[in-house]
Design a protein around this motif. Sequence first.
Motif, PDB file in Angstrom:
ATOM      1  N   ALA A  65      38.163  48.629  42.346  1.00 50.10           N
ATOM      2  CA  ALA A  65      37.444  47.831  41.335  1.00 50.10           C
ATOM      3  C   ALA A  65      36.375  46.980  42.013  1.00 50.10           C
ATOM      4  CB  ALA A  65      38.427  46.948  40.562  1.00 50.10           C
ATOM      5  N   LEU A  66      36.730  46.372  43.148  1.00 46.81           N
ATOM      6  CA  LEU A  66      35.744  45.542  43.859  1.00 46.81           C
ATOM      7  C   LEU A  66      34.592  46.423  44.343  1.00 46.81           C
ATOM      8  CD1 LEU A  66      38.144  43.181  45.887  1.00 46.81           C
ATOM      9  CD2 LEU A  66      37.040  42.721  43.689  1.00 46.81           C
ATOM     10  N   ALA A  67      34.926  47.634  44.804  1.00 48.99           N
ATOM     11  CA  ALA A  67      33.875  48.552  45.268  1.00 48.99           C
ATOM     12  C   ALA A  67      32.952  48.957  44.128  1.00 48.99           C
ATOM     13  CB  ALA A  67      34.508  49.790  45.898  1.00 48.99           C
ATOM     14  N   MET A  68      33.476  48.962  42.923  1.00 49.93           N
ATOM     15  CA  MET A  68      32.641  49.329  41.756  1.00 49.93           C
ATOM     16  C   MET A  68      31.849  48.122  41.241  1.00 49.93           C
ATOM     17  SD  MET A  68      34.730  52.200  39.583  1.00 49.93           S
ATOM     18  CE  MET A  68      36.410  51.605  39.648  1.00 49.93           C
ATOM     19  N   GLY A  69      31.969  46.998  41.924  1.00 49.87           N
ATOM     20  CA  GLY A  69      31.145  45.834  41.555  1.00 49.87           C
ATOM     21  C   GLY A  69      31.873  44.796  40.723  1.00 49.87           C
ATOM     22  N   ALA A  70      33.190  44.963  40.540  1.00 49.83           N
ATOM     23  CA  ALA A  70      33.934  43.986  39.733  1.00 49.83           C
ATOM     24  C   ALA A  70      34.190  42.711  40.537  1.00 49.83           C
ATOM     25  CB  ALA A  70      35.268  44.590  39.295  1.00 49.83           C
ATOM     26  N   ASP A  71      34.475  41.645  39.810  1.00 49.06           N
ATOM     27  CA  ASP A  71      34.799  40.360  40.442  1.00 49.06           C
ATOM     28  C   ASP A  71      36.307  40.144  40.518  1.00 49.06           C
ATOM     29  OD1 ASP A  71      32.019  39.124  40.662  1.00 49.06           O
ATOM     30  OD2 ASP A  71      32.067  39.748  38.565  1.00 49.06           O
ATOM     31  N   GLY A  72      37.086  41.036  39.931  1.00 50.63           N
ATOM     32  CA  GLY A  72      38.545  40.917  39.952  1.00 50.63           C
ATOM     33  C   GLY A  72      39.138  41.898  38.967  1.00 50.63           C
ATOM     34  N   VAL A  73      40.467  41.874  38.852  1.00 51.26           N
ATOM     35  CA  VAL A  73      41.142  42.755  37.898  1.00 51.26           C
ATOM     36  C   VAL A  73      42.227  41.989  37.137  1.00 51.26           C
ATOM     37  CG1 VAL A  73      40.800  44.858  39.255  1.00 51.26           C
ATOM     38  CG2 VAL A  73      42.897  43.542  39.563  1.00 51.26           C
ATOM     39  N   GLN A  74      42.549  42.525  35.972  1.00 55.01           N
ATOM     40  CA  GLN A  74      43.706  42.039  35.216  1.00 55.01           C
ATOM     41  C   GLN A  74      44.790  43.118  35.282  1.00 55.01           C
ATOM     42  OE1 GLN A  74      43.836  39.963  31.141  1.00 55.01           O
ATOM     43  NE2 GLN A  74      44.024  42.111  30.563  1.00 55.01           N
ATOM     44  N   MET A  75      46.015  42.722  35.599  1.00 51.03           N
ATOM     45  CA  MET A  75      47.124  43.679  35.673  1.00 51.03           C
ATOM     46  C   MET A  75      48.185  43.326  34.635  1.00 51.03           C
ATOM     47  SD  MET A  75      47.782  44.015  39.785  1.00 51.03           S
ATOM     48  CE  MET A  75      46.449  44.398  40.928  1.00 51.03           C
ATOM     49  N   GLY A  76      48.620  44.334  33.873  1.00 53.30           N
ATOM     50  CA  GLY A  76      49.678  44.116  32.891  1.00 53.30           C
ATOM     51  C   GLY A  76      50.992  44.731  33.351  1.00 53.30           C
ATOM     52  N   THR A  77      51.029  46.069  33.403  1.00 53.68           N
ATOM     53  CA  THR A  77      52.270  46.788  33.708  1.00 53.68           C
ATOM     54  C   THR A  77      52.850  46.362  35.060  1.00 53.68           C
ATOM     55  OG1 THR A  77      51.468  48.634  32.388  1.00 53.68           O
ATOM     56  CG2 THR A  77      53.262  49.105  33.904  1.00 53.68           C
ATOM     57  N   ARG A  78      51.983  46.147  36.050  1.00 52.33           N
ATOM     58  CA  ARG A  78      52.480  45.735  37.379  1.00 52.33           C
ATOM     59  C   ARG A  78      53.255  44.405  37.275  1.00 52.33           C
ATOM     60  NH1 ARG A  78      54.835  47.037  41.966  1.00 52.33           N
ATOM     61  NH2 ARG A  78      56.274  45.954  40.610  1.00 52.33           N
ATOM     62  N   PHE A  79      52.733  43.472  36.498  1.00 52.60           N
ATOM     63  CA  PHE A  79      53.423  42.184  36.363  1.00 52.60           C
ATOM     64  C   PHE A  79      54.664  42.301  35.472  1.00 52.60           C
ATOM     65  CE2 PHE A  79      49.542  40.286  38.075  1.00 52.60           C
ATOM     66  CZ  PHE A  79      50.066  39.287  38.886  1.00 52.60           C
ATOM     67  N   LEU A  80      54.592  43.202  34.489  1.00 54.64           N
ATOM     68  CA  LEU A  80      55.769  43.412  33.618  1.00 54.64           C
ATOM     69  C   LEU A  80      56.989  43.741  34.484  1.00 54.64           C
ATOM     70  CD1 LEU A  80      55.566  45.810  30.512  1.00 54.64           C
ATOM     71  CD2 LEU A  80      57.613  45.609  31.900  1.00 54.64           C
ATOM     72  N   ALA A  81      56.740  44.571  35.516  1.00 55.81           N
ATOM     73  CA  ALA A  81      57.840  45.000  36.388  1.00 55.81           C
ATOM     74  C   ALA A  81      57.933  44.090  37.613  1.00 55.81           C
ATOM     75  CB  ALA A  81      57.620  46.456  36.800  1.00 55.81           C
ATOM     76  N   THR A  82      58.271  42.841  37.375  1.00 60.55           N
ATOM     77  CA  THR A  82      58.519  41.916  38.488  1.00 60.55           C
ATOM     78  C   THR A  82      59.818  41.181  38.199  1.00 60.55           C
ATOM     79  OG1 THR A  82      57.235  40.181  37.401  1.00 60.55           O
ATOM     80  CG2 THR A  82      56.096  41.484  39.091  1.00 60.55           C
ATOM     81  N   GLU A  83      60.315  40.529  39.222  1.00 59.70           N
ATOM     82  CA  GLU A  83      61.578  39.805  39.100  1.00 59.70           C
ATOM     83  C   GLU A  83      61.512  38.730  38.011  1.00 59.70           C
ATOM     84  OE1 GLU A  83      63.458  39.060  43.009  1.00 59.70           O
ATOM     85  OE2 GLU A  83      63.610  36.999  42.268  1.00 59.70           O
ATOM     86  N   GLU A  84      60.415  37.975  37.960  1.00 58.65           N
ATOM     87  CA  GLU A  84      60.348  36.837  37.038  1.00 58.65           C
ATOM     88  C   GLU A  84      59.922  37.226  35.630  1.00 58.65           C
ATOM     89  OE1 GLU A  84      58.686  37.101  39.882  1.00 58.65           O
ATOM     90  OE2 GLU A  84      58.851  35.284  41.098  1.00 58.65           O
ATOM     91  N   SER A  85      59.459  38.453  35.431  1.00 62.73           N
ATOM     92  CA  SER A  85      58.953  38.869  34.123  1.00 62.73           C
ATOM     93  C   SER A  85      60.000  38.661  33.034  1.00 62.73           C
ATOM     94  CB  SER A  85      58.557  40.350  34.208  1.00 62.73           C
ATOM     95  OG  SER A  85      58.669  40.981  32.968  1.00 62.73           O
TER      96      SER A  85
END
Length: 368
Positions: free
Chosen positions: A223-243
């Motif tokens: 994403a950074l290589a494509m010129g973005a300033d950052g990303v939003q992650m949903g599924t990755r955070f869904l699957a965390t200990e604190e989710s």
Amino acid sequence: MLKTRLTELVGIKYPIIQAGMGPFPVTSLCIAAANAGCLGLCSTFGTTSRKSNPVVFEDFCKQAHAELDDDDVTIFKKMFTRIYNETNEGTVFGANVMVSAEVKENAMNVMKAIKEVRQDPAVAERFKVLVTTAGDPVPWAGFVKEQGMIWMHVFPGVRTAARCKKAGVQVLIASGHEGGFHTAWQPVHSMTLLPDIVEKFSDENTLVCGTGGYCDAKSLAAALAMGADGVQMGTRFLATEESDFCDLWKKLVLDCGDGGTLIARGFVGPARWLRTPAAQQHAYNTAKDAPGSYVGVPDDFSKIPMDLLVAERHGVAATYNGDAERAMAGAGECAQRITDLPPCADMVQKIAAETEEIICGLKSKYVV
Ligand SMILES: Cc1cc2nc3c(=O)[nH]c(=O)nc-3n(C[C@H](O)[C@H](O)[C@H](O)COP(=O)(O)O)c2cc1C
């Protein structure tokens, strides 16, 4: 250290936004993500809908430290206050608010609660981001400007990006079709959408982030290589200990195999589900009764059998009840790449360290 225009604008350590995932509570997740150095977002859409999914509503109130008979504005205020109280000095959080016409009343209640809790300057200093989504941002410009919040808007195509520009949105979040749960009628994936939006809209006043499919260092670096300033992650955070998501939901993400998601009708349009037996049956029913979900043409609500829409509620309730046979659970395509349930801080630090390695290694690997 990864430094981008997003980390500078928002005042966060990593160029990663943890997505709001309504109608499901992500209150504990938002706290963990903010404390881990990301922008933490809470859910608001559909969360106070008592009748449609009582089990989800009860969970939302519990996570918000609210009572079941509190009114909606009070519930939202209690949630924001809990997040403020449990996040560290110097961290930043925000709210994800769906603003499409059908959910305008909910959006108004959320905005009222935001305005009230932000009257405390200490809260306003850290609760400083509003992420609007799924609708036209232009009518909300007055509210956001009056609040002095950093404004981000999530959208699936160039037409809404132009509306964001007109409204004065500061961070455009381009949402690719890989993403979890509700998706756009027109299926454009991140690899096409993100660079298109960067080329057309990124300038000194407008940042661009990607969402949909980002879940690790490789995808963040891309994403950074494509010129973005950052990303939003949903599924990755869904699957965390604190989710806050229930155990079966997280297990279904971990069990997701190759091609393990599908699109089928959700209540507010096409939605990406994990390929459970119930979701697969729902996809067949969608093809028969709401084919617009697959050909990019919004269905006429009045002609779709109500059973088709109600299936979403039943499937979600089954997931909460631990009924794997009947379960339906939303998640993005990247679920097939997710194999663990790490604590947020470990996950984010790993992603950031590996992203730096990838970026630094590219030159020696490919430039001769
Ligand atoms: C279960 C679930 C619920 C979601 N609910 C919302 C929501 O209420 N509002 C919203 O703007 N996006 C919602 N999303 C989309 C996310 O905010 C985010 O854009 C998406 O998950 C990004 O794709 P990824 O899952 O590949 O990271 C939801 C996603 C999931 C998985």
